[in-house]
Design a protein around this motif. Structure first.
Motif, short mmCIF file in Angstrom:
data_model
loop_
_atom_site.label_atom_id
_atom_site.label_comp_id
_atom_site.label_asym_id
_atom_site.label_seq_id
_atom_site.Cartn_x
_atom_site.Cartn_y
_atom_site.Cartn_z
N GLN A 53 0.54 -1.23 0.13
CA GLN A 53 0.06 0.14 0.13
C GLN A 53 0.86 1.53 -0.47
OE1 GLN A 53 -0.36 -2.25 2.12
NE2 GLN A 53 -2.22 -2.94 2.46
N GLU A 54 1.97 1.44 0.49
CA GLU A 54 3.18 2.48 0.77
C GLU A 54 3.57 2.93 -0.50
OE1 GLU A 54 5.14 -1.03 1.42
OE2 GLU A 54 3.17 -0.47 2.65
N GLY A 55 3.82 1.65 -1.32
CA GLY A 55 4.26 1.81 -2.99
C GLY A 55 5.91 0.48 -2.69
N TYR A 56 6.22 0.62 -4.15
CA TYR A 56 7.06 -0.39 -4.47
C TYR A 56 8.02 0.33 -5.30
CZ TYR A 56 3.16 -3.58 -5.08
OH TYR A 56 2.31 -5.19 -3.78
N VAL A 57 9.82 -0.54 -5.05
CA VAL A 57 10.97 -0.53 -6.05
C VAL A 57 11.05 -1.81 -6.99
CG1 VAL A 57 11.82 -1.45 -4.08
CG2 VAL A 57 12.89 0.27 -5.53
N PHE A 58 11.66 -1.04 -8.18
CA PHE A 58 11.58 -1.43 -8.64
C PHE A 58 13.11 -1.99 -9.29
CE2 PHE A 58 7.72 0.00 -8.98
CZ PHE A 58 6.84 -0.53 -9.45
N GLN A 59 13.74 -2.66 -8.70
CA GLN A 59 15.34 -3.46 -9.06
C GLN A 59 15.28 -4.12 -9.50
OE1 GLN A 59 16.59 -5.31 -5.75
NE2 GLN A 59 18.36 -3.97 -4.81
N GLY A 60 17.05 -3.90 -10.46
CA GLY A 60 17.35 -5.17 -11.48
C GLY A 60 16.95 -5.85 -11.29
N PHE A 61 16.35 -7.44 -11.46
CA PHE A 61 16.52 -8.94 -11.39
C PHE A 61 17.90 -9.63 -11.14
CE2 PHE A 61 15.15 -13.59 -11.66
CZ PHE A 61 14.77 -13.55 -10.85
N ASP A 62 18.33 -10.10 -10.74
CA ASP A 62 19.41 -10.86 -10.88
C ASP A 62 19.73 -12.26 -9.74
OD1 ASP A 62 21.84 -12.30 -11.90
OD2 ASP A 62 23.89 -10.68 -10.52
N ALA A 63 19.51 -13.34 -10.98
CA ALA A 63 18.89 -14.46 -9.83
C ALA A 63 20.15 -15.18 -8.70
CB ALA A 63 18.15 -15.37 -10.38
N LEU A 64 19.37 -15.43 -7.85
CA LEU A 64 20.53 -15.95 -6.99
C LEU A 64 21.22 -17.50 -7.62
CD1 LEU A 64 17.93 -16.06 -3.37
CD2 LEU A 64 20.21 -14.66 -4.49
N PRO A 65 22.39 -17.33 -7.58
CA PRO A 65 23.18 -18.07 -7.66
C PRO A 65 22.58 -19.90 -7.55
CG PRO A 65 23.87 -17.23 -5.77
CD PRO A 65 23.71 -16.48 -6.07
N ASP A 66 22.80 -20.73 -8.63
CA ASP A 66 21.96 -22.10 -8.50
C ASP A 66 23.32 -23.27 -7.78
OD1 ASP A 66 21.21 -24.73 -8.45
OD2 ASP A 66 20.21 -24.16 -10.18
N PHE A 67 23.27 -23.50 -7.00
CA PHE A 67 24.18 -24.38 -6.37
C PHE A 67 23.31 -25.71 -5.85
CE2 PHE A 67 26.40 -20.97 -5.31
CZ PHE A 67 27.94 -20.59 -5.27
N GLU A 68 22.72 -27.27 -6.42
CA GLU A 68 22.44 -28.32 -6.92
C GLU A 68 21.47 -27.87 -6.64
OE1 GLU A 68 26.30 -30.89 -4.58
OE2 GLU A 68 25.21 -29.26 -3.31
N GLY A 69 21.15 -27.40 -7.48
CA GLY A 69 19.47 -26.68 -7.22
C GLY A 69 19.19 -26.16 -6.48
N GLU A 70 19.57 -25.59 -5.18
CA GLU A 70 19.23 -24.37 -4.23
C GLU A 70 20.16 -23.03 -4.20
OE1 GLU A 70 17.26 -24.88 -1.51
OE2 GLU A 70 17.25 -27.35 -1.63
#
Length: 382
Positions: A325-342
């Motif tokens: 309700q207070e608003g959003y920030v729009f941040q560039g998306f950089d996926a978390l690294p993948d270590f054995e599927g986690e």
């Protein structure tokens, strides 16, 4: 940086419960096969990686403090959804440099480049017992000759000794809304560190704090005046409560009121304005995603990964929740690294103004939420 497998200690559940992690069962939603505390795996870092992370964390913290100065000096409180009546109090809290204790950066890091700031949990950071105590004793049991990025406990005690606080005991305020016990145990742990620093303390429920209208002061259930209090009750909730107008002007609260500007995700956009293209930042804007092909919309005051939306050329993912309700920030998306599927997210702790340690949570999803597991780490020396 790598992910290693190991055998959990016999009776590990009772062990971590005796160390204060009594909420590890309740902290996880029902139906998950993986426990909240998972010592069947851990992450290994080189000493060089940890030293580089320490430097980056302290640089980020300094940048955040300068961002607070910028917001206060330019009066950009509306971007942070600070009520107009509280804005002057936020400024005075900063100008006084009201004492602060600790905070936690959430970082994206895979060992191959600079860490990227995801958000700064600077008002009510949790996972402290896991980071400071439980993983340290895991290290001593499983890798007795090993090392860990973890001086959190000692630095907390030292910081309590440094703080200049009003006379009288420090009240440690928990809330009856805590359903898992995590907040109560975190408060109990912090209260213990304050006592080890030689301070007098009192535990109190937030709901039991009263306002003495005649004497213009907060009191506990025994009518003792509350001069200083540590809380895990977010400032945005306090400002929305009937007593909020008193809270900003009476008693010394830890964390202080100026931390509202660091715990708000509008900070991410201000940092990008002040430090464009900084290697530890992702682009972030308040007025929309602009030219970003992939981005994540984060509510300014969201928690536990709720109410977020990831937009990429491949599609959109959303998490449930009632924030925004207070608003959003729009941040560039950089996926978390993948270590054995986690996918791990690094929680880097800051005590006072210095990097102090690391906690890691990981999940299979792109957003770290209440289904994530906490896993320990160690440093491998050459």
């Amino acid at each position: 940086m790598r992910r290693e497998h190991g055998t959990p200690r016999d009776g590990w559940e009772k062990t971590i419960e005796s160390q204060g992690l009594a909420y590890h069962r309740a902290a996880h939603p029902e139906g998950l096969t993986r426990p909240y505390w998972d010592e069947s795996i851990h992450y290994v870092f080189s000493l060089e990686e940890v030293e580089e992370l320490e430097e980056q964390v302290e640089e980020l913290h300094g940048m955040c403090l300068r961002a607070v100065e910028h917001v206060v000096s330019t009066g950009r409180y509306a971007d942070f959804a600070i009520p107009s009546w509280a804005q002057g109090d936020v400024a005075r809290s900063w100008e006084r440099r009201d004492p602060h204790l600790y905070a936690r950066f959430d970082l994206r890091y895979d060992g191959t480049g600079p860490a990227k700031l995801l958000e700064y949990n600077a008002d009510t950071p949790t996972s402290l017992v896991e980071s400071s105590v439980a993983q340290w004793f895991w290290l001593k049991d499983v890798h007795p000759d090993g090392d860990q990025w973890n001086s959190i406990h000692e630095r907390l005690i030292d910081r309590w000794r440094e703080l200049t606080l009003p006379t009288g005991p420090i009240h440690f305020a928990w809330t009856n809304m805590d359903e898992t016990g995590e907040e109560a145990m975190t408060l109990a742990y912090l209260q213990e560190t304050a006592e080890q620093a030689g301070l007098s303390t009192v535990a109190v429920a937030m709901e039991d704090i009263g306002w003495d209208e005649l004497n213009r002061r907060f009191v506990d259930v025994e009518e003792r005046m509350i001069r200083s209090a540590f809380k895990l009750y977010p400032w945005e909730w306090m400002l929305a409560d009937p007593f909020g107008r008193h809270a900003v002007r009476h008693a010394t609260w830890i964390e202080p009121l100026w931390k509202t500007l660091l715990s708000n995700k509008a900070l991410l956009a201000v940092l990008w304005e002040l430090y464009p293209d900084h290697p530890n930042l992702l682009p972030a804007y308040l007025d929309g995603p602009r030219n970003l092909d992939s981005y994540i919309a984060k509510p300014l005051l969201g928690r536990e990964g709720a109410s977020m939306r990831i937009v990429t050329p491949d599609g959109t993912q959303e998490t449930p929740g009632s924030y925004g309700q207070e608003g959003y920030v729009f941040q560039g998306f950089d996926a978390l690294p993948d270590f054995e599927g986690e996918r791990p997210v690094l929680g880097a702790w800051v005590i006072a103004d210095e990097a102090a340690g690391l906690g890691i949570r990981e999940t299979t999803g792109l957003i770290t939420d209440d289904t994530s597991s906490f896993v320990p780490h160690r440093i491998e020396h050459p």
